[in-house]
Design a protein around this motif. Structure first.
Motif, PDB file in Angstrom:
ATOM      1  N   ARG C  23       0.743  -1.145  -0.002  1.00  0.00           N
ATOM      2  CA  ARG C  23      -0.013   0.015   0.026  1.00  0.00           C
ATOM      3  C   ARG C  23       0.960   1.292  -0.195  1.00  0.00           C
ATOM      4  O   ARG C  23       0.510   2.235  -0.543  1.00  0.00           O
ATOM      5  N   THR C  24       2.151   1.218   0.795  1.00  0.00           N
ATOM      6  CA  THR C  24       2.657   2.405   0.921  1.00  0.00           C
ATOM      7  C   THR C  24       3.466   2.547  -0.638  1.00  0.00           C
ATOM      8  O   THR C  24       3.504   3.582  -0.969  1.00  0.00           O
ATOM      9  N   VAL C  25       3.832   1.519  -1.154  1.00  0.00           N
ATOM     10  CA  VAL C  25       4.652   1.529  -2.422  1.00  0.00           C
ATOM     11  C   VAL C  25       3.651   2.256  -3.473  1.00  0.00           C
ATOM     12  O   VAL C  25       4.095   3.028  -4.363  1.00  0.00           O
ATOM     13  N   GLU C  26       2.521   1.648  -3.557  1.00  0.00           N
ATOM     14  CA  GLU C  26       1.287   2.346  -4.500  1.00  0.00           C
ATOM     15  C   GLU C  26       1.061   3.848  -4.076  1.00  0.00           C
ATOM     16  O   GLU C  26       0.786   4.489  -5.163  1.00  0.00           O
ATOM     17  N   ALA C  27       1.019   4.040  -3.001  1.00  0.00           N
ATOM     18  CA  ALA C  27       1.128   5.442  -2.789  1.00  0.00           C
ATOM     19  C   ALA C  27       2.279   6.504  -3.220  1.00  0.00           C
ATOM     20  O   ALA C  27       1.947   7.419  -3.805  1.00  0.00           O
ATOM     21  N   LEU C  28       3.603   5.922  -3.092  1.00  0.00           N
ATOM     22  CA  LEU C  28       4.312   6.633  -3.706  1.00  0.00           C
ATOM     23  C   LEU C  28       4.546   6.648  -4.998  1.00  0.00           C
ATOM     24  O   LEU C  28       4.593   7.726  -5.540  1.00  0.00           O
ATOM     25  N   LEU C  29       4.092   5.656  -5.739  1.00  0.00           N
ATOM     26  CA  LEU C  29       4.166   5.575  -7.077  1.00  0.00           C
ATOM     27  C   LEU C  29       2.815   6.796  -7.675  1.00  0.00           C
ATOM     28  O   LEU C  29       3.009   7.290  -8.575  1.00  0.00           O
ATOM     29  N   VAL C  30       1.700   6.769  -7.053  1.00  0.00           N
ATOM     30  CA  VAL C  30       0.899   7.741  -7.528  1.00  0.00           C
ATOM     31  C   VAL C  30       0.920   9.247  -7.172  1.00  0.00           C
ATOM     32  O   VAL C  30       0.379   9.799  -7.831  1.00  0.00           O
ATOM     33  N   VAL C  31       2.013   9.471  -6.431  1.00  0.00           N
ATOM     34  CA  VAL C  31       2.417  10.898  -6.104  1.00  0.00           C
ATOM     35  C   VAL C  31       3.621  11.159  -6.933  1.00  0.00           C
ATOM     36  O   VAL C  31       3.865  12.463  -7.114  1.00  0.00           O
ATOM     37  N   ALA C  32       4.361  10.256  -7.319  1.00  0.00           N
ATOM     38  CA  ALA C  32       5.867  10.423  -7.901  1.00  0.00           C
ATOM     39  C   ALA C  32       5.479  11.075  -9.357  1.00  0.00           C
ATOM     40  O   ALA C  32       4.394  10.714 -10.054  1.00  0.00           O
ATOM     41  N   SER C  33       6.530  11.865  -9.895  1.00  0.00           N
ATOM     42  CA  SER C  33       6.299  12.573 -11.057  1.00  0.00           C
ATOM     43  C   SER C  33       7.360  11.706 -12.110  1.00  0.00           C
ATOM     44  O   SER C  33       6.981  12.121 -13.281  1.00  0.00           O
ATOM     45  N   GLN C  34       8.038  10.890 -11.755  1.00  0.00           N
ATOM     46  CA  GLN C  34       8.862  10.100 -12.751  1.00  0.00           C
ATOM     47  C   GLN C  34       8.725   8.569 -12.033  1.00  0.00           C
ATOM     48  O   GLN C  34       8.408   8.304 -10.986  1.00  0.00           O
ATOM     49  N   PRO C  35       9.292   7.662 -13.073  1.00  0.00           N
ATOM     50  CA  PRO C  35       9.385   6.459 -12.687  1.00  0.00           C
ATOM     51  C   PRO C  35      10.201   6.094 -11.450  1.00  0.00           C
ATOM     52  O   PRO C  35      11.375   7.166 -11.182  1.00  0.00           O
ATOM     53  N   LEU C  36       9.865   5.428 -10.471  1.00  0.00           N
ATOM     54  CA  LEU C  36      10.510   5.357  -9.116  1.00  0.00           C
ATOM     55  C   LEU C  36      11.469   3.937  -9.304  1.00  0.00           C
ATOM     56  O   LEU C  36      11.065   2.871  -9.688  1.00  0.00           O
ATOM     57  N   THR C  37      12.606   4.119  -8.751  1.00  0.00           N
ATOM     58  CA  THR C  37      13.557   2.819  -8.910  1.00  0.00           C
ATOM     59  C   THR C  37      13.415   1.989  -7.765  1.00  0.00           C
ATOM     60  O   THR C  37      12.975   2.600  -6.758  1.00  0.00           O
ATOM     61  N   VAL C  38      13.898   0.885  -7.659  1.00  0.00           N
ATOM     62  CA  VAL C  38      13.810   0.063  -6.597  1.00  0.00           C
ATOM     63  C   VAL C  38      14.611   0.685  -5.165  1.00  0.00           C
ATOM     64  O   VAL C  38      14.208   0.948  -4.129  1.00  0.00           O
ATOM     65  N   ASP C  39      15.736   1.130  -5.502  1.00  0.00           N
ATOM     66  CA  ASP C  39      16.434   2.127  -4.752  1.00  0.00           C
ATOM     67  C   ASP C  39      15.661   3.233  -3.822  1.00  0.00           C
ATOM     68  O   ASP C  39      15.895   3.312  -2.723  1.00  0.00           O
ATOM     69  N   GLU C  40      14.931   3.863  -4.788  1.00  0.00           N
ATOM     70  CA  GLU C  40      14.216   4.960  -4.061  1.00  0.00           C
ATOM     71  C   GLU C  40      13.009   4.719  -3.542  1.00  0.00           C
ATOM     72  O   GLU C  40      12.675   5.285  -2.223  1.00  0.00           O
ATOM     73  N   LEU C  41      12.482   3.410  -3.525  1.00  0.00           N
ATOM     74  CA  LEU C  41      11.309   2.972  -2.991  1.00  0.00           C
ATOM     75  C   LEU C  41      11.862   2.377  -1.698  1.00  0.00           C
ATOM     76  O   LEU C  41      11.326   2.721  -0.665  1.00  0.00           O
ATOM     77  N   VAL C  42      13.064   2.027  -1.510  1.00  0.00           N
ATOM     78  CA  VAL C  42      13.632   1.469  -0.492  1.00  0.00           C
ATOM     79  C   VAL C  42      14.032   2.391   0.314  1.00  0.00           C
ATOM     80  O   VAL C  42      13.559   2.525   1.533  1.00  0.00           O
ATOM     81  N   ALA C  43      14.720   3.518  -0.237  1.00  0.00           N
ATOM     82  CA  ALA C  43      14.795   4.768   0.555  1.00  0.00           C
ATOM     83  C   ALA C  43      13.606   5.290   1.268  1.00  0.00           C
ATOM     84  O   ALA C  43      13.736   5.795   2.537  1.00  0.00           O
ATOM     85  N   ALA C  44      12.532   5.629   0.330  1.00  0.00           N
ATOM     86  CA  ALA C  44      11.312   6.216   1.097  1.00  0.00           C
ATOM     87  C   ALA C  44      10.538   5.115   1.989  1.00  0.00           C
ATOM     88  O   ALA C  44      10.011   5.673   2.882  1.00  0.00           O
ATOM     89  N   THR C  45      10.555   3.756   1.717  1.00  0.00           N
ATOM     90  CA  THR C  45       9.906   2.995   2.759  1.00  0.00           C
ATOM     91  C   THR C  45      10.652   2.653   3.765  1.00  0.00           C
ATOM     92  O   THR C  45      10.208   2.208   4.878  1.00  0.00           O
ATOM     93  N   GLU C  46      11.966   3.099   3.819  1.00  0.00           N
ATOM     94  CA  GLU C  46      12.797   2.262   5.020  1.00  0.00           C
ATOM     95  C   GLU C  46      12.769   1.003   5.278  1.00  0.00           C
ATOM     96  O   GLU C  46      12.841   0.506   6.311  1.00  0.00           O
ATOM     97  N   ASP C  47      12.446   0.197   3.849  1.00  0.00           N
ATOM     98  CA  ASP C  47      12.171  -1.287   4.324  1.00  0.00           C
ATOM     99  C   ASP C  47      13.428  -1.939   3.333  1.00  0.00           C
ATOM    100  O   ASP C  47      14.347  -1.254   2.952  1.00  0.00           O
ATOM    101  N   ASP C  48      13.342  -3.189   3.143  1.00  0.00           N
ATOM    102  CA  ASP C  48      14.500  -3.676   2.675  1.00  0.00           C
ATOM    103  C   ASP C  48      14.207  -3.886   1.024  1.00  0.00           C
ATOM    104  O   ASP C  48      12.967  -4.375   0.546  1.00  0.00           O
ATOM    105  N   ALA C  49      15.028  -3.890   0.344  1.00  0.00           N
ATOM    106  CA  ALA C  49      14.925  -4.429  -1.234  1.00  0.00           C
ATOM    107  C   ALA C  49      14.270  -5.387  -1.888  1.00  0.00           C
ATOM    108  O   ALA C  49      13.319  -5.515  -2.590  1.00  0.00           O
ATOM    109  N   GLU C  50      14.469  -6.708  -1.054  1.00  0.00           N
ATOM    110  CA  GLU C  50      13.794  -7.917  -1.315  1.00  0.00           C
ATOM    111  C   GLU C  50      12.353  -7.787  -0.806  1.00  0.00           C
ATOM    112  O   GLU C  50      11.476  -8.242  -1.760  1.00  0.00           O
ATOM    113  N   ARG C  51      11.955  -7.140   0.197  1.00  0.00           N
ATOM    114  CA  ARG C  51      10.674  -6.995   0.383  1.00  0.00           C
ATOM    115  C   ARG C  51       9.872  -6.018  -0.497  1.00  0.00           C
ATOM    116  O   ARG C  51       8.771  -6.151  -1.085  1.00  0.00           O
TER     117      ARG C  51
END
Lengths: 205, 252, 205
Positions: C23-51
């Protein structure tokens, strides 16, 4: 109410099941960079307003706070997708900008004038600096270093500005009384103001 | 007499009309040679030739001369510094280099047509351009600042302005005509002189005006200019077909 | 592989169930203006890459073409939401496509050169195309398909250009490596050479 009957008959005319219409509406919302009105949705889907409202109702359930990270929100101008509140912190991190190291010369001069002479109006800042102060003041307001503080007396008096608690925090001051003294410029607020205005006039001539 | 070459009808991106009009416009500098696709002209001419039964050798010769001239003008304009570079190559090497570039361009044209098709197949791709309607505002955060900077900024505003210098008001520009006469006088004595040597010792302003005079003489066709390389000495020579009618000072 | 074990233990540390992360990832995707990399998603969610990858997998199923009007796609080296193809017609009534006005032949050739050979400077582009590239480059920059990317080394070096993530999005490429190899595009060159040879032989005979 013959709601179910009406739904069926409209369906028969338009030929699109309501869930397909809902998919089209959500697609439109994800592309929009402004809230979309029902009228706009009707024009884009070439469907009718009642069915569009029904589709929006379905989507509001699916994209509801707590159930989804994407939330469909009714705002003043229509409908728009936003991030869920649950994801606010993560979104904050996504939009965080790196810390800025300093202020531009224009911003520094403007905030210095507001700190020492405030509350002051934009025309007065412009007179002292010799250039229009609009954009410098606007950017300081946006950064939260400066805020409005009433108007000059008299009808149509200009808005005056003062520095904010954030300004004190950023400059490491417990209060404005801790600002370094400017004895070489006269020390007192009025003296400093007159000195600066006199120099500005000399510069302009 | 109608000419197969000069009446050749062209339909290019930057120009539509007969070949001789194109040449005229380029020579009058009303058309940028860089904008002209020369390959299309060649193709048009070849098509024109194949439409006939026999080869018109005169037309081919005329075409070769004209198109070569056009190519040279364009090449000089496109690659001013590269002309020398290519000139240093042996003819075979130059031909090889040219072929390599043509092949590269051909590949890029292919890549462009692939992109065009791709754009067509991806027509249905819609996504948002720009920020989301209800996206959070990016916060601008400021590092801790030194109050001494505020003091410095205010002191800066309190410094009286310096006295305005009026020195430049005394700057006098010598008339261009003065140098026109001077250069003409030199050219009456010698057929060639060196510009840099002639203006050595003059002030920068005088040198600039002298250069303007030189350009005026060139424009009027009174002199020819030559320079071996950028910043090399400029050689000024009497133009062979010196115009007899006297030059009158129009500017200056 | 101890995947299930690891998932449970990571869960225990991070404390967020995978659907909440999705849910957090979809929220980030709906507000982002550019494609988000896994690294950016990891940094924003403070979770790990595999998850985060696991969450993205869930979302790609939910937001799949044909199933949803909002489609999650891998593009330009990251993840982004777009409208389903099904809704393209409706979108066309309301929005301009990113490259609505057709690109000219000059612009297409120029963007091809920048995509394949970038970063390249305008003089290099002009050398390959044989015509000045200034206006083509300017129009591509204005459309956001091409951007400045530093200068050639040496003093006064020419500005170099590269294609932007928008270019990859418009052409639906995950990365530039998805562009066809130039060797595979050379077919027509061969055909032209053969045609020329045939003409020459016909003349000779």
């Amino acid at each position: 109410m013959d709601r179910s009957l009406r739904l069926i008959s409209t369906d028969a005319i338009v030929g699109t099941p309501i869930d397909a219409l809902a998919r089209t509406v959500e697609a439109l919302l994800v592309v929009a960079s402004q809230p979309l009105t029902v009228d706009e949705l009707v024009a884009a889907t070439e469907d009718d307003a009642e069915r569009v409202e029904t589709a929006l109702g379905l989507l509001r359930e699916r994209y509801a706070e707590g159930r989804s990270g994407i939330v469909l929100e009714r705002v003043a101008g229509g409908y728009a997708l936003r991030a869920s509140r649950e994801a606010a912190e993560a979104c904050g991190r996504l939009f965080e900008r790196p810390v800025e190291r300093g202020l531009s010369q224009a911003a520094l001069e403007t905030v210095a004038i507001v700190a020492y002479l405030g509350p002051v109006s934009r025309p007065e800042i412009a007179r002292i600096r010799g250039v229009a102060a609009d954009s410098a003041v606007a950017s300081l307001v946006e950064r939260g270093l400066v805020a409005e503080a009433g108007r000059e007396s008299g009808p149509g008096g200009a808005v005056r500005y003062r520095v904010t608690p954030l300004f004190e925090r950023v400059f490491g001051l417990d209060s404005l009384s801790e600002l370094p003294r400017l004895d070489d410029l006269g020390g007192e607020t009025e003296a400093i103001r007159e000195r600066l205005l006199a120099v500005a006039e000399a510069r302009a001539s | 007499m109608p000419s197969a070459v000069r009446d050749l009808e062209l339909d290019l991106d930057a120009f539509e009309g007969p070949f001789d009009l194109l040449l005229t416009l380029i020579l009058k500098e009303q058309l940028e040679p860089a904008e002209i696709d020369i390959a299309s002209i060649v193709v048009a001419f070849v098509e024109h030739l194949t439409a006939r039964d026999r080869i018109d050798l005169d037309a081919c010769g005329e075409f070769l001369v004209l198109i070569a001239a056009l190519l040279e003008i364009k090449a000089r304009q496109l690659f001013p510094e590269e002309g020398a570079e290519l000139a240093e190559l042996e003819p075979e090497e130059a031909a090889e280099e040219l072929a390599r570039r043509l092949a590269e361009y051909r590949r890029m044209k292919e890549a462009a047509s692939w992109l065009r098709e791709r754009l067509e197949t991806e027509r249905a791709r819609y996504f948002r351009l720009g920020p989301a309607p209800l996206a959070p505002q990016a916060e601008r955060r400021l590092a801790p600042q030194d109050p001494a900077h505020l003091v410095a900024a205010l002191r800066g505003l309190a410094v009286p302005p310096p006295k305005v210098s009026l020195a430049h008001m005394a700057l006098r520009f010598p008339p261009v005509a003065q140098f026109l006469e001077r250069f003409r006088a030199v050219l009456r004595r010698r057929s060639v002189f060196d510009f840099d040597g002639e203006v050595a010792g003059l002030s920068r302003v005088e040198q600039a005006v002298a250069f303007l005079a030189l350009l005026e003489l060139r424009r009027a066709g009174e002199v020819a200019l030559a320079q071996a390389a950028p910043f090399a000495p400029i050689r000024v020579s009497r133009h062979e077909a010196e115009r007899s009618h006297a030059w009158t000072v129009r500017s200056a």
